[in-house]
Write an enzyme that holds these catalytic residues in place. Structure first.
Site, PDB file in Angstrom:
ATOM      1  N   LEU A  46       1.032  -1.055   0.161  1.00 47.20           N
ATOM      2  CA  LEU A  46       0.193   0.084   0.052  1.00 47.20           C
ATOM      3  C   LEU A  46       0.791   1.331  -0.101  1.00 47.20           C
ATOM      4  CD1 LEU A  46      -3.041  -0.469   2.540  1.00 47.20           C
ATOM      5  CD2 LEU A  46      -3.180  -0.092   0.145  1.00 47.20           C
ATOM      6  N   ASP A  47       0.750   2.056  -0.955  1.00 41.94           N
ATOM      7  CA  ASP A  47       1.204   3.542  -0.955  1.00 41.94           C
ATOM      8  C   ASP A  47       1.274   4.336   0.683  1.00 41.94           C
ATOM      9  OD1 ASP A  47       1.791   3.275  -3.481  1.00 41.94           O
ATOM     10  OD2 ASP A  47       0.159   4.319  -4.299  1.00 41.94           O
ATOM     11  N   PRO A  48       2.172   4.968   0.825  1.00 37.17           N
ATOM     12  CA  PRO A  48       2.131   5.516   2.282  1.00 37.17           C
ATOM     13  C   PRO A  48       0.908   6.566   2.277  1.00 37.17           C
ATOM     14  CG  PRO A  48       4.371   5.905   1.191  1.00 37.17           C
ATOM     15  CD  PRO A  48       3.458   5.127   0.294  1.00 37.17           C
ATOM     16  N   ALA A  50      -2.054   6.010   1.318  1.00 38.18           N
ATOM     17  CA  ALA A  50      -3.184   5.053   1.457  1.00 38.18           C
ATOM     18  C   ALA A  50      -3.234   4.482   2.813  1.00 38.18           C
ATOM     19  CB  ALA A  50      -2.949   3.793   0.323  1.00 38.18           C
ATOM     20  N   ARG A 181      -4.335   4.732  -8.646  1.00 36.79           N
ATOM     21  CA  ARG A 181      -3.913   6.177  -8.859  1.00 36.79           C
ATOM     22  C   ARG A 181      -3.743   6.196 -10.537  1.00 36.79           C
ATOM     23  NH1 ARG A 181       1.869   6.341  -7.716  1.00 36.79           N
ATOM     24  NH2 ARG A 181       1.871   4.029  -7.425  1.00 36.79           N
TER      25      ARG A 181
END
Length: 307
Positions: A46-48, A50, A181
Site C-alpha cells: 500500500l502506498d504511504p 493509502a 492512481r
C-alpha cells in the site's frame, strides 16, 4: 550446530489497518516488533498515502502469501479534478491543469470504459522494476519513465459521492496489478479535466476485509497490558488465506508422507476434487498445499505446524 532464530515462532495472519503516511515496510516492521516474530511478510504493498487492509503473514503463513495477493481487492478512493500530477496522487507535482469540472452524468457515462478487462499504464512512480531498478527510484532521479500498458481487470467501479465540484468518491473491485492512481489519472483524461487521487483506502484483499482488521494502536495497547496482553487473539490461522482452495483431509500415514515431500494416492476416496490445487489437513492441522493429478496428490508446500 544450527544458529537459533531470533524472535518467537509466530504463525498465522494479522490483518492490519495500515495508518496514513506509513510505508508498508514500516508497518510490517512495527507489527513484527510487537509480536517479536521470527519471520513475517505482507501481501500487497500500500502506498504511504493509502490506508486500510494490509495482510501480514507470520511464520508458516508466509507460504500462503501468493494466494492472498492473487485475490480480488476492493478500494474506496477520492479523486480531485482539475490537476494531474507526476505521481498521480497528492504527493506529486502538478503536470497538467484544467478549469473544467465534470458533471455527475459525465462521470457515470465513462465508467463502462474502465470496467472489465482494460489496458492500463502503471504510474511512473511505482515499484515496477525497469532494467533492475524500481520505477519510482528512476522517476525521482529525473528520468522520464513510460511503463508499458498492462491488461488488468476491474470488476466493478461506482461513483458513490460528489462532495463538491472538485472531488468525487469512488468504490472499485479489481484484480491483481491494478493501480487506482492510474485509474483516476485516466478517468481525468477521458473527461478532459485531468485528475489525481487525494484519498485511498483498501477495504478488502482476497478473503480479508475491514471486519478482520486491527490498528497499530490497538496492537500496542494490547501489548502494553499486564503480561504482554493477549495479542494472539488478533491472529487468523495460516489457512485463512486459502478460502478459495478446497480442503482434503488425509490419514496420519498420508500426512507423514506428504510432510516428507512424497506424493500419495487418493483413488477410491470420497474427496470431491479430482484435479487441481488443495490444502491438506490431518486432525484439523494444516499439513501441505498440493496438486492432484491423475489420482495422486503431489505436495507443493509443506507446513511445520504440528505440536
Amino acid at each position: 550446530m544450527a544458529r537459533r532464530k531470533k524472535g518467537n515462532p509466530v504463525h498465522g495472519w494479522l490483518i492490519l489497518d495500515k495508518p496514513l503516511a506509513a510505508t508498508s515496510t514500516q508497518a510490517l516492521g512495527a507489527v513484527k516488533r510487537i509480536y517479536e516474530a521470527q519471520k513475517a511478510g505482507h501481501a500487497g504493498t500500500l502506498d504511504p498515502l493509502a490506508t486500510g487492509i494490509l495482510p501480514i503473514a507470520f511464520g508458516e503463513a508466509t507460504k500462503t502469501v501468493s494466494f492472498a495477493m492473487e485475490g480480488e481487492k476492493a478500494y474506496r478512493f477520492t479523486v480531485r479534478w482539475g490537476e494531474e500530477t507526476n505521481t498521480d496522487d497528492a504527493e506529486g507535482e502538478a503536470t497538467q491543469r484544467s478549469d473544467k469540472r465534470p458533471a455527475r452524468a459525465d462521470i457515470e457515462a465513462i465508467l463502462p470504459q474502465f470496467t472489465g478487462e482494460i489496458l492500463q499504464r502503471p504510474p511512473s512512480f511505482s515499484a515496477i522494476k525497469v532494467a533492475g531498478n524500481r520505477a519510482y527510484d528512476l522517476a525521482r532521479d529525473g528520468e522520464i519513465i513510460e511503463l508499458e500498458p498492462r491488461l488488468v481487470v476491474i470488476e466493478e467501479l461506482h461513483l458513490v459521492d460528489m462532495r463538491d465540484v472538485d472531488t468525487a468518491v469512488f468504490e472499485a473491485e479489481c484484480g491483481k496489478g491494478t493501480y487506482v492512481r492510474a485509474l483516476a489519472r485516466d478517468m481525468g483524461r477521458a473527461l478532459g479535466c485531468y485528475a489525481h487521487v487525494v484519498g485511498l483506502r483498501r477495504t478488502r484483499v482476497g478473503p480479508f476485509s475491514e471486519e478482520d482488521a486491527v490498528s497499530l494502536d490497538e496492537l500496542r495497547e494490547a501489548r502494553a497490558r499486564e503480561n504482554g496482553g493477549d495479542i494472539g487473539q488478533f491472529l487468523l490461522p495460516v489457512e485463512a488465506a486459502l478460502s478459495d482452495v478446497p480442503e482434503l483431509v488425509v490419514s496420519q500415514q498420508d500426512a507423514t508422507n506428504l510432510a516428507m515431500g512424497r506424493a500419495v494416492l487418493i483413488r477410491g476416496r470420497d474427496a470431491p476434487i479430482l484435479e487441481g490445487p488443495v490444502f491438506v489437513t490431518f486432525k484439523g492441522c494444516l499439513v501441505a498445499l498440493g496438486e492432484i493429478d491423475k489420482g495422486a496428490l503431489h505436495p507443493t508446500r509443506v507446513f511445520n505446524l504440528a505440536g
